[in-house]
Design an enzyme around this catalytic site. Structure first.
Site, PDB file in Angstrom:
ATOM      1  N   ASP A  73      -2.550  -4.270   9.241  1.00 21.53           N
ATOM      2  CA  ASP A  73      -1.193  -3.710   9.306  1.00 21.53           C
ATOM      3  C   ASP A  73      -1.203  -2.242   8.880  1.00 21.53           C
ATOM      4  OD1 ASP A  73      -1.628  -4.138   6.630  1.00 21.53           O
ATOM      5  OD2 ASP A  73       0.190  -5.310   6.290  1.00 21.53           O
ATOM      6  N   SER A  74      -2.404  -1.728   8.541  1.00 26.59           N
ATOM      7  CA  SER A  74      -2.572  -0.283   8.353  1.00 26.59           C
ATOM      8  C   SER A  74      -2.282   0.457   9.656  1.00 26.59           C
ATOM      9  CB  SER A  74      -3.984   0.044   7.855  1.00 26.59           C
ATOM     10  OG  SER A  74      -4.952  -0.572   8.675  1.00 26.59           O
ATOM     11  N   ASP A 112      -3.801  -9.171  10.671  1.00 27.67           N
ATOM     12  CA  ASP A 112      -2.896  -9.242   9.522  1.00 27.67           C
ATOM     13  C   ASP A 112      -1.558  -9.837   9.915  1.00 27.67           C
ATOM     14  OD1 ASP A 112      -4.106  -8.312   7.195  1.00 27.67           O
ATOM     15  OD2 ASP A 112      -3.740  -6.202   7.672  1.00 27.67           O
ATOM     16  N   LYS A 142      -5.035 -12.842   8.417  1.00 26.28           N
ATOM     17  CA  LYS A 142      -5.193 -12.438   7.012  1.00 26.28           C
ATOM     18  C   LYS A 142      -3.809 -12.334   6.376  1.00 26.28           C
ATOM     19  CE  LYS A 142      -6.650  -8.111   5.699  1.00 26.28           C
ATOM     20  NZ  LYS A 142      -5.510  -7.561   4.930  1.00 26.28           N
ATOM     21  N   GLU A 144      -1.812 -11.409   2.500  1.00 25.07           N
ATOM     22  CA  GLU A 144      -1.971 -10.805   1.177  1.00 25.07           C
ATOM     23  C   GLU A 144      -1.360 -11.716   0.110  1.00 25.07           C
ATOM     24  OE1 GLU A 144      -0.379  -6.834   1.094  1.00 25.07           O
ATOM     25  OE2 GLU A 144      -1.634  -6.168   2.767  1.00 25.07           O
ATOM     26  N   GLU A 211      -9.395  -5.450  -2.637  1.00 26.26           N
ATOM     27  CA  GLU A 211      -9.081  -4.028  -2.429  1.00 26.26           C
ATOM     28  C   GLU A 211      -8.870  -3.313  -3.761  1.00 26.26           C
ATOM     29  OE1 GLU A 211      -6.210  -3.194   0.626  1.00 26.26           O
ATOM     30  OE2 GLU A 211      -6.061  -1.079   0.070  1.00 26.26           O
TER      31      GLU A 211
END
Ligand code: KIV
Length: 293
Positions: A73-74, A112, A142, A144, A211
């Site tokens: 999602d970057s 993501d 993925k 978070e 991270e």
């Protein structure tokens, strides 16, 4: 009886077709799976992961032999210019992911789940995942977070979709943290991270991104788990490494964290090439006689 001429034409068509076919389908390439990643950890072989958001770049990275491509999602920062990862939508992630999937012959493609598509609602988490798997053709998702998203992870795994975890600095929670500095320096947060990593493994996640946490904590977590850890700003002892491709290639110019190694300065390279093109156009140097019909 067909003439020699016709035979040659048919032969030519057949070989053209075969050429196109072998360019688009590499049947001899062994695809990376979640099981292969776990076997790599067991053998002590490091995992190389990079982000990708579009077809052309994903093709290059896959041809280079990267093990995992993360449609992160970057993309919200790198492709769309947002300050955080929060604005990107599920539809936009599916668009990026489907472009990457079309490019890849070997790498495992992980996507993501964007902010707001899984937190606090396991039914929504499964629906979002199913859209990513069906519409983009992704191989895994993925998410978070740790124990607080256990229900969502459980439900996705039950549907047969592999899940990668993400702990430490989780950018979707940036407004909770208030800063992008290193996480889990304090004992309590480090202990919570270790606990969460074990929960994710127990739930059935196939790998975990760690991270921006201290290197000694990455080592401890990686040694405590059988599933691979993938570090970004977490030191050398993670079982693999991930970077945002545009940072690694020097396309994003102003982002200079300590953990980042730039393998190219593409911003300057592309800028210079563009300046040369502009000059050629203005001078009527481009196109030349050979570059026109
Ligand atoms: O979105 C992303 O690019 C990521 C990596 C930084 C791990 O989550």
């Amino acid at each position: 009886m067909i003439s020699v001429f016709k035979f040659l034409i048919i032969l030519r068509m057949f070989s053209d077709h075969n050429q196109t076919f072998s360019m688009s389908v590499h049947t001899d390439v062994k695809r990376v799976t979640t099981h292969i990643l776990q076997a790599m950890k067991a053998k002590g072989e490091k995992i190389a992961m990079l982000t990708a958001y579009d077809y052309s770049m994903a093709r290059i990275l896959d041809a280079a032999g990267v093990d995992v491509l993360l449609v992160g999602d970057s993309a919200s920062n790198v492709m769309a210019g947002h300050e955080t990862t929060l604005p990107i939508t599920l539809d936009q992630m599916i668009y990026h992911a489907s472009s990457v999937v079309r490019a890849v012959n070997r790498a495992l493609v992980v996507v993501d789940l964007p902010f707001g598509t899984y937190q606090g609602n396991s039914k929504l988490a499964l629906e979002s995942t199913i859209r990513i798997m069906k519409e983009a053709g992704a191989h895994a998702v993925k998410l978070e977070g740790g124990g607080e998203i256990a229900e969502s992870i459980r439900r996705i795994l039950k549907a047969g979709v592999p899940v990668m975890g993400h702990l430490g600095l989780t950018p979707q929670s940036i407004y909770k943290f208030g800063t992008y500095t290193v996480r889990a320096r304090e004992e309590a947060e480090a202990e919570k991270l270790m606990e969460d990593a074990k929960i994710l493994q127990e739930l059935g996640c196939f790998a975990i991104v760690l991270e921006k946490i201290p290197a000694h904590l990455t080592k401890k977590v990686s040694e405590a788990l059988v599933i691979p850890t993938i570090g970004i700003g977490g030191g050398v002892d993670a079982d693999g490494q991930v970077l945002v491709t545009h940072d690694m290639l020097g396309i994003t110019k102003d982002f200079q964290p300590r953990f980042l190694r730039r393998y190219l300065e593409l911003f300057e390279v592309i800028q210079k090439a563009t300046e040369a093109y502009i000059v050629d156009v203005k001078r009527r140097d481009f196109p030349s006689d050979k570059e026109q019909y």
